[in-house]
Design a protein around this motif. Structure first.
Motif, mmCIF file in Angstrom:
data_model
loop_
_atom_site.group_PDB
_atom_site.id
_atom_site.type_symbol
_atom_site.label_atom_id
_atom_site.label_comp_id
_atom_site.label_asym_id
_atom_site.label_seq_id
_atom_site.Cartn_x
_atom_site.Cartn_y
_atom_site.Cartn_z
ATOM 1 N N MET A 171 0.823 -0.653 0.213
ATOM 2 C CA MET A 171 0.181 0.139 -0.270
ATOM 3 C C MET A 171 1.010 1.741 0.121
ATOM 4 N N TYR A 172 0.901 2.203 -1.050
ATOM 5 C CA TYR A 172 1.478 3.257 -0.865
ATOM 6 C C TYR A 172 0.636 4.798 -0.786
ATOM 7 N N ILE A 173 0.971 5.313 -0.119
ATOM 8 C CA ILE A 173 -0.243 6.817 0.778
ATOM 9 C C ILE A 173 1.208 7.837 0.303
ATOM 10 N N ALA A 174 0.649 8.509 -0.470
ATOM 11 C CA ALA A 174 1.271 9.848 -0.791
ATOM 12 C C ALA A 174 0.470 10.945 -0.080
ATOM 13 N N HIS A 175 1.238 11.889 -0.150
ATOM 14 C CA HIS A 175 -0.105 13.631 -0.253
ATOM 15 C C HIS A 175 0.165 14.222 -1.135
ATOM 16 N N ALA A 176 -0.782 14.309 -2.173
ATOM 17 C CA ALA A 176 -0.282 14.537 -3.783
ATOM 18 C C ALA A 176 -0.420 16.509 -2.951
ATOM 19 N N ASP A 177 -0.525 17.047 -2.174
ATOM 20 C CA ASP A 177 0.368 18.087 -1.872
ATOM 21 C C ASP A 177 0.453 18.776 -0.410
ATOM 22 N N PRO A 178 1.950 17.899 -0.987
ATOM 23 C CA PRO A 178 2.908 18.253 0.826
ATOM 24 C C PRO A 178 2.709 19.149 1.740
ATOM 25 N N GLY A 179 2.186 18.544 3.122
ATOM 26 C CA GLY A 179 1.844 19.579 4.010
ATOM 27 C C GLY A 179 2.071 19.378 5.441
ATOM 28 N N PRO A 180 1.593 19.728 6.543
ATOM 29 C CA PRO A 180 1.867 20.149 7.979
ATOM 30 C C PRO A 180 1.327 18.661 8.253
ATOM 31 N N PHE A 181 0.868 17.291 8.996
ATOM 32 C CA PHE A 181 -0.019 16.685 9.927
ATOM 33 C C PHE A 181 0.458 15.660 9.078
ATOM 34 N N TYR A 182 1.049 15.319 7.948
ATOM 35 C CA TYR A 182 0.938 14.447 7.731
ATOM 36 C C TYR A 182 1.847 13.070 7.873
ATOM 37 N N GLU A 183 2.275 13.362 8.784
ATOM 38 C CA GLU A 183 3.479 12.014 9.033
ATOM 39 C C GLU A 183 2.349 11.060 10.967
ATOM 40 N N PRO A 184 1.165 11.573 11.379
ATOM 41 C CA PRO A 184 0.481 11.143 11.942
ATOM 42 C C PRO A 184 -0.320 10.478 11.636
ATOM 43 N N TYR A 185 -0.953 10.493 10.230
ATOM 44 C CA TYR A 185 -2.163 10.458 9.302
ATOM 45 C C TYR A 185 -1.116 8.643 9.136
ATOM 46 N N VAL A 186 0.135 8.738 8.911
ATOM 47 C CA VAL A 186 0.655 7.536 8.182
ATOM 48 C C VAL A 186 0.719 6.733 9.748
ATOM 49 N N ALA A 187 1.272 7.220 11.116
ATOM 50 C CA ALA A 187 1.416 6.860 11.748
ATOM 51 C C ALA A 187 0.114 5.415 12.597
ATOM 52 N N ASP A 188 -0.673 6.752 12.187
ATOM 53 C CA ASP A 188 -1.989 5.878 12.537
ATOM 54 C C ASP A 188 -2.478 4.649 11.386
ATOM 55 N N LEU A 189 -2.099 4.579 10.217
ATOM 56 C CA LEU A 189 -1.946 3.755 9.885
ATOM 57 C C LEU A 189 -1.296 2.260 9.990
ATOM 58 N N GLU A 190 -0.327 2.821 10.752
ATOM 59 C CA GLU A 190 1.449 1.599 10.950
ATOM 60 C C GLU A 190 0.116 1.180 11.944
ATOM 61 N N ASP A 191 -0.182 1.489 12.739
ATOM 62 C CA ASP A 191 -0.801 0.904 13.985
ATOM 63 C C ASP A 191 -2.135 0.131 13.304
ATOM 64 N N MET A 192 -2.827 0.390 11.981
ATOM 65 C CA MET A 192 -4.165 0.039 11.724
ATOM 66 C C MET A 192 -3.223 -1.814 11.305
ATOM 67 N N PHE A 193 -2.257 -1.225 10.034
ATOM 68 C CA PHE A 193 -1.818 -2.694 10.032
ATOM 69 C C PHE A 193 -0.449 -3.510 10.380
ATOM 70 N N SER A 194 -0.108 -2.844 11.481
ATOM 71 C CA SER A 194 1.108 -3.265 12.530
ATOM 72 C C SER A 194 1.946 -3.932 11.707
ATOM 73 N N VAL A 195 2.073 -2.962 10.622
ATOM 74 C CA VAL A 195 3.313 -3.254 9.896
ATOM 75 C C VAL A 195 4.075 -1.550 9.601
#
Length: 901
Positions: free
Chosen positions: A681-705
């Motif tokens: 699963m590739y996650i990318a922000h189309a418009d790089p900006g703030p508050f991106y990394e916390p969203y990725v951290a949430d996905l890491e927790d959900m997928f346990s990866v």
């Protein structure tokens, strides 16, 4: 009553004379030595200053409110198909019925999907009904009345290729089964020789149901066909309506029409309907001929300026429309019009009819209908020449002005001559010191907000301005104004009176814009009409001031002063016009700049833009700053800096760049690498900006990866499915294999050690046929055949030194190069072929081609292709369910494979 008025006049005259006498020396109005009289209130210089500033600012505020109302007021929606006299009229409700069905009932109308087929069937049925209604109306029409137009319809399905340079990349496009639906209304053969083309597209981009972009254009055209097919036939030219089915796939359908359709040689001009927003008036932002610009002057609600034309021509706005195909391949002249306000929802899942402002379809519809009527009834479409040497603009949306560049130069010379007369008659008295101060104030207005950007970024608060178009003026405006006033304080001539400083500064503003007018005219800058307006307004203000202070000579008072009313006269024209234009400027720039993301210096771009707006908004304010002396000017600068710091503190605490209706765009791609066996699963922000990394951290927790970061520079092929936009996508990659194996009900797959990609069926394939090698020339030939059932978009990329290929759109490069060929096909297009010849070291020097293909399912729904019970269907559902409200998600599934051919 008469005695009271005379007493007030006498008091005013005494006050004016006293002020003129006291207004000598650097302290200005503060130098008032008279003592308070017992029983009367003391003279309050603070009250005088406050009153003067309050009245002037109130005046400017009223101008802004009036221009705001003029700018954003839309016509009332019309719900009835007939007016009170029984005549057909444009109805917003009829247009919205089409918009609602396309965007809500059908949804994501992406080329190659079932929704594309459903859309095509719907449009053909609706247009056929309109054709039948027109036929019946024609039969019922009395012989004494004028005949209704001929109503012809075509459904074009074509194949082709074209080169599409975009975002600094070369893209080779192939398309198959590309659909266009074409309608022509005419008076017969005598009208058919010359036609005007009206275009919109019915497909959508990957992440959007496309209510405004471009179901609105489709609905407007459908309603215009209804209206015009029930009115007398056009007298002079026919009109062709093109409902094209592939704009978002990089303008394939428009290319197909303008290069192969039987009507292409009859079309002389084009009007293109587009959208990058959901509210406000549509704007004329591209025009390339004098005749078509003049035609636009007939619309009831004009909104367009050559400023937008010049801005779009710079390439700063990373967007494009079908207008490009009609100009490049059809050599057409025309107009490109688009809805642009609230483009925060552009290309997102929120582009729905419910968020489209009431009156917008009526505004676009009545304007377009007026254009269509004029172009078919009156205009001469023969011999229209393309040119950019035209000045055009609307005046507060009330009427439209256009003239040639030659006329513009004559106007500019007259304005310049008036400015010189003002100097010669000493109405304008610029000094070198004051003129230089204006230039430095301009630079300060642009530069100082950038220090605030540095402060905000150090606090981890970038893009604080993004959530509202006007917020940048609130954040950066005070510091820009403080910088302007600080320069004026440093350049304040303490040897001269305050009045002399005022007049020289106002005169310097006059000189500054006159010089700008001369330079812009010399370079041929069409938007220089704005400088002409500013210079003329300053001249008028200075002549007014000279007349107002003429009586002072009789009393022996100083005449180098500025009458208070002069500021109102000098400000009214430039402030009113620029306020009106500024709304458009902010509506366009703020959302689109924010979408570039923080990888680019977007905060600095917006800071500079705000500084420019602050400087240009009210030119005489720089002279007004001197009115109360340098001491007050210094205190004003301090107060502005303090206000700015307070605003930064408040916005940093309470303002977030993103929210539900000002979202952050995120791309999600579930990629199955059939060569390596990875399921990622590739996650990318189309418009790089703030508050991106916390969203990725949430996905890491959900997928346990744990996610792995991948940059586009080192992994350019990761997002090839959306080339060339992939160059901007930095990715976090999550291995979905553990999740899928844990979720699947197929125990064989869950316990298998084979890669999940092993279970992918009917995967896209490349095979080589007709392979040959010529040892004399070193050229290897082959025919590449691609099959991709149930996949819609494919991208083939390879590196070689091509000698020739079967693409007719352009020749290959004459050196070793990297090629990216994008193919898109209409519904049920499941393959393509390409003939290649390249320099090879021998017969076994095979060509390595990487093929990326996009899956058909999953657009606008929370489902994705299931890999024969592998549980893959749940990956996208999990991503969607975890999406924060301030994120808008564009998601799709892809496969990638490498082939040696």
């Amino acid at each position: 009553m008469a005695s009271t008025i005379n007493a007030l006049k006498q008091r005013h005259n005494n006050t004016s004379k006293s002020s003129s006498v006291d207004n000598v020396g650097d302290k200005g109005y503060l130098a008032r030595p008279s003592s308070p009289v017992k029983g009367h209130s003391a003279f309050s210089p603070v009250k005088t200053i406050f009153s003067a500033w309050s009245l002037f600012l109130a005046f400017l505020g009223i101008i802004v409110l009036i221009t705001y109302q003029l700018h954003y007021t839309l016509p009332a929606p019309v719900f009835d198909s007939l007016n009170s006299d029984g005549q057909v009229q444009f109805s917003e409700e009829n247009a919205r019925k089409v918009v609602r069905h396309l965007s809500s009932d059908i949804g994501y109308r992406i080329v190659g999907t079932e929704q594309e087929l459903e859309t095509k069937k719907y449009l053909i049925k609706e247009l056929s009904d309109l054709q039948e209604n027109a036929r019946i109306a024609s039969l019922r029409r009395p012989q004494s009345e004028l005949a209704l137009p001929n109503f012809d319809m075509w459904v074009q399905v074509g194949d082709g290729s074209h080169r599409f340079d975009f975002m600094s990349k070369v893209v080779m496009k192939m398309y198959t089964n590309m659909t266009n639906i074409v309608v022509r209304l005419s008076c017969g053969p005598e009208c058919d020789e010359n036609a005007v083309l009206l275009n919109s597209h019915f497909d959508t981009t990957l992440g959007s149901p496309g209510a405004a972009d471009d179901a609105l254009g489709v609905g407007v055209m459908m309603e215009i066909i209804r209206v015009m097919s029930l009115r007398p036939a056009p007298k002079k030219n026919s009109i062709v309506f093109l409902f094209n089915g592939g704009e978002e796939s990089l303008q394939d359908a428009s290319h197909s029409f303008i290069t192969t359709h039987e009507l292409k040689d009859q079309v002389r001009a084009v009007v293109n309907l587009e959208a990058c927003g959901t509210s406000g008036p549509e704007i004329l932002f591209q025009a390339n001929s004098e005749a078509m610009i003049s035609a636009y002057g007939t619309v009831p609600y004009p909104h367009g300026t050559v400023l937008a034309n010049d801005l779009f021509a710079t390439g700063l706005i990373l967007s494009d429309t079908d207008f490009r195909q009609f100009v490049d391949h059809g050599n057409l002249t025309g107009l490109d019009m688009a809805v642009y306000k609230n483009s925060y929802l552009y290309h997102t899942h929120l582009d729905l009819d419910e968020f489209m402002e009431a009156g917008l379809p009526q505004h676009m519809g009545e304007n377009t209908l007026a254009l269509a009527t004029y172009l078919t009834e009156t205009a001469n479409l023969v011999g229209m020449e393309s040119t950019t040497s035209i000045v055009f603009f609307d005046v507060f949306g009330l009427f439209f002005v256009s003239y040639s560049w030659a006329t513009a130069l004559r106007i500019h010379m007259v304005v310049g001559a008036i400015a010189l007369v003002a100097v010669a008659l000493q109405a304008s008295r610029p000094t070198l010191r004051a003129t230089v101060s204006i230039l430095f104030s301009f630079l300060a207005a642009l530069i100082l907000p950038n220090f605030s950007v540095i402060l905000l970024q150090s606090l981890g608060k970038p893009m604080q301005w993004f959530s509202h178009e006007w917020l940048s003026c609130f954040i950066f405006g005070p510091v820009s104004l403080a910088g302007m006033f600080l320069v004026q304080y440093l350049f304040h001539d303490k040897k001269a009176s305050t009045s002399a400083n005022e007049l020289s500064t106002l005169s310097a503003v006059h000189m500054f814009y006159t010089i700008c007018l001369g330079l812009a005219s010399y370079t041929g800058f069409a938007s220089s009409y704005v400088f002409a307006l500013y210079s003329l307004a300053s001249s008028i203000g200075l002549f007014h001031n000279q007349r107002r202070v003429a009586d002072s000579r009789k009393d022996g008072l100083e005449v180098t002063r500025v009458d208070y009313t002069t500021y109102f006269v000098s400000a009214v024209m430039p402030t009113a016009y620029f306020s009106f234009v500024c709304f458009s400027l902010l509506d366009i720039f703020i959302p689109l700049t924010g979408r570039i993301g923080v990888d680019a210096p977007v905060d600095h771009i917006v800071a500079v833009l705000t500084g420019f707006i602050t400087f240009v908004f009210c030119p005489p304010v720089l002279a007004f700053a001197h009115r109360f002396g340098s001491a007050v000017l210094r205190k004003t600068v301090v107060l502005l800096f303090l206000a700015h710091l307070f605003i930064l503190l408040v916005t940093s605490i309470f303002v977030s760049p993103y929210n539900e209706f000002h979202p952050k765009r995120v791309f999600a791609q579930h990629l199955k690498n059939l060569t390596s066996g990875e399921s990622m699963m590739y996650i990318a922000h189309a418009d790089p900006g703030p508050f991106y990394e916390p969203y990725v951290a949430d996905l890491e927790d959900m997928f346990s990866v744990k996610a792995i970061f991948r940059s586009p520079d080192n992994n350019p092929g990761d997002w090839n499915a959306i080339y060339p936009f992939n160059q901007f996508l930095e990715s976090y990659v999550i291995d979905t294999t553990p999740y899928i194996k844990a979720q699947t009900e197929n125990r064989t797959i869950a316990q298998s050690v084979a890669p999940l990609t092993h279970y992918v069926q009917e995967a896209p394939r490349l095979v080589a046929e007709k392979v040959s090698y010529d040892p004399k020339t070193g050229i290897r030939k082959l025919t590449v055949l691609c099959t991709h059932p149930n996949y819609i978009w494919t991208v083939a990329s390879f590196d070689t030194h091509l000698v020739s290929w079967s693409l007719s759109s352009s020749e290959p490069f004459d050196h070793q190069s990297h090629y990216v060929i994008r193919h898109v096909g209409g519904y049920m297009s499941d393959g393509w072929r390409l003939d290649l010849e390249y320099l090879a070291s021998g017969p076994d020097d095979r060509l390595t081609i990487e093929l990326t293909a996009m899956e058909t399912e999953g657009f606008g729904k929370d489902v994705e292709r299931e890999l024969v019970g592998s549980g893959d269907i749940g990956v996208m559902r999990k991503i969607l369910s975890s999406r924060p409200p301030w994120v808008t998600l564009t998601y799709f599934g892809t496969t990638v494979s490498r082939f040696q051919l």
